[in-house]
Write an enzyme that holds these catalytic residues in place. Structure first.
Site, PDB file in Angstrom:
ATOM      1  N   GLU A 119      47.175  55.146  26.189  1.00 49.12           N
ATOM      2  CA  GLU A 119      46.807  56.504  26.598  1.00 49.12           C
ATOM      3  C   GLU A 119      45.325  56.775  26.335  1.00 49.12           C
ATOM      4  OE1 GLU A 119      48.518  58.643  28.337  1.00 49.12           O
ATOM      5  OE2 GLU A 119      50.152  57.182  28.425  1.00 49.12           O
ATOM      6  N   SER A 163      38.655  35.400  26.993  1.00 48.77           N
ATOM      7  CA  SER A 163      39.214  35.850  28.272  1.00 48.77           C
ATOM      8  C   SER A 163      39.619  34.728  29.228  1.00 48.77           C
ATOM      9  CB  SER A 163      38.229  36.782  28.976  1.00 48.77           C
ATOM     10  OG  SER A 163      38.191  38.031  28.335  1.00 48.77           O
ATOM     11  N   HIS A 179      50.280  44.642  33.729  1.00 46.61           N
ATOM     12  CA  HIS A 179      49.549  43.499  33.161  1.00 46.61           C
ATOM     13  C   HIS A 179      48.456  43.986  32.214  1.00 46.61           C
ATOM     14  CE1 HIS A 179      47.458  39.686  32.786  1.00 46.61           C
ATOM     15  NE2 HIS A 179      46.342  40.303  33.132  1.00 46.61           N
ATOM     16  N   SER A 180      47.733  44.979  32.642  1.00 57.09           N
ATOM     17  CA  SER A 180      46.691  45.595  31.831  1.00 57.09           C
ATOM     18  C   SER A 180      46.421  46.972  32.406  1.00 57.09           C
ATOM     19  CB  SER A 180      45.405  44.755  31.848  1.00 57.09           C
ATOM     20  OG  SER A 180      44.768  44.851  33.117  1.00 57.09           O
TER      21      SER A 180
END
Length: 424
Positions: A100, A186, A315-316
């Site tokens: 959030e 990443s 996923h993200s």
């Protein structure tokens, strides 16, 4: 591929066994090629891709939290089980608040762990705290189980002065030298061959420790996976490959990711012991990882665990999964087969957890997360000079020039750079 049957080994390891090459004997009418162990046949036959119905999924609890086979119950204490549950739910609470916060523009990026909490906690609990962990990017629960505090999770996501990475990484790229958790990077699957090298080093040093490497079924399609699997098997490394098969690699479903029987089926081709487990069953994950770790260290060989689970969240924060899967599909896994609810059923049946306990813990855990969240938000950002340090012992001439150019730019356009928000 050798089918050994359901009673071959504890927890199903050895479902597939790699055949060893036999000693050379020229008197026998059998293949003597050095690259394989086989028999001659006199008829043309291609090997079918699915020679069996599918690798079975090992589980301990059913979806209602009932132990199926008492001999497989890990017999964990009430304190251990409560710790499992509290870590899983604390991770879930942290995910909701940080997700959030990204939606409100407070942090730049986030990835939730919804639905995969059992794979994190079950595997982490089965390891030695000194075992080296290579994560992908959805293993925050492993780090939480090892004692990584909420303050440092928040500091990393906010890139403030308390961040161990000094603000240089994007959110959720955690790392902790003290907790033997290698910093997340990443690029997909780079950790797999790195883990093979680390495990080989551990073997050479006779540390009696193992390395565990987490990745998703999508990362298993990368070339780095092949290199890591092959090196670890041929060099006989104490390494656990832990694949979280959660159904989707961002938007790519498994039926578009591979045609074979998942990831565990690849193990025999590399000479690795393999098992498929119910990733939503924290006890099955714990048992499989514990046995894999014991044997990896004792026998110096890699193990492949495929944990079948489901990614309930997007996923993200850069993804909208409603574009490629239905709400009904997600709701099924969230409501009918969630690792947290399954463990709660187990505890409730033993009178270890009540509705009042649940309300109290949810309130307490949210308070803990919010306190860390508010603290992190108020902290300064790291000093800008830290962008140029920690690579070379002494800054190289080109870095000195870059640093000077940066400060000239900042001074020229200082109205766009609120330096008061950064550490002095």
């Amino acid at each position: 591929i050798l089918w050994l049957g359901p009673d071959s080994n504890l927890f199903g390891f050895g479902i597939f066994g790699a055949l060893r090459q036999q000693p050379f004997d020229s008197s026998e009418e059998k293949p003597q090629f050095p690259g394989a162990s086989a028999e001659f046949i006199d008829h043309l036959e291609f090997i079918q891709p699915n020679v069996i119905s599918g690798i079975p999924v090992y589980r301990v609890m059913d979806r209602a939290g009932k132990i199926i086979n008492p001999s497989e119950d890990p017999q964990l204490s009430k304190e251990q089980v409560l710790n499992f549950y509290q870590k899983m739910t604390l991770l879930n609470t942290m995910d909701r608040i940080l997700y959030e916060s990204q939606r409100q523009g407070r942090i730049s990026f986030y990835m939730t762990n919804y639905g995969e909490e059992g794979t994190h906690i079950g595997s982490a609990a089965a390891l030695d705290p000194r075992d080296l962990v290579f994560g992908q990017y959805r293993e925050a629960g492993v780090l939480m189980y090892r004692g990584f505090p909420l303050d440092l999770f928040m500091a990393q996501c906010y890139a403030n002065v308390d961040d161990l990475g000094k603000g240089r990484q994007m959110p959720v790229h955690y790392g902790s030298k003290d907790l033997n958790f290698v910093t997340i990077s990443s690029p997909l699957a780079t950790q797999i061959p790195q883990a093979a090298g680390a495990a080989y080093a551990a073997k050479r040093e006779n540390t009696n420790l193992a390395v565990i490497c987490y990745f998703g079924e999508g990362a298993a399609s990368e070339g780095d996976a092949h290199a890591g699997f092959n090196f670890s098997a041929t060099l006989e490394c104490p390494l656990i490959f832990f694949c979280r098969n959660n159904g989707y690699a961002i938007s790519t479903p498994t039926n578009e990711q591979y045609r074979g029987d998942g990831i565990a089926a690849r193990g025999p081709g590399y000479g690795m012991m393999s098992i498929r487990v119910d990733g939503n069953d924290v006890f099955a994950v714990y048992n499989a990882t514990k046995e894999a770790r014991r044997r990896a260290v004792a026998e110096n060989q890699p193990f492949l665990i495929e944990a079948m689970t489901y990614r309930i969240g997007h996923h993200s924060t850069s993804d909208d999964s409603s574009a490629y899967r239905s709400v009904d599909e997600v709701n099924y896994w969230d409501k009918q087969d969630h690792p947290i609810s399954r463990l709660r059923h187990y505890m409730t049946a033993r009178s270890w957890w009540s509705e009042e306990d649940e309300r109290s813990w949810r309130k307490q855990s949210r308070k803990m997360v919010m306190e860390a969240f508010e603290k992190a938000e108020k902290r300064h950002k790291p000093h800008p000079d830290l962008m140029f340090s920690d690579v070379y012992e002494e800054m190289t001439p080109n870095l000195v020039k870059q640093k000077e150019a940066m400060w000239r730019h900042v001074q020229q356009y200082k109205e766009h750079y609120p330096l008061d928000a950064y550490a002095k």
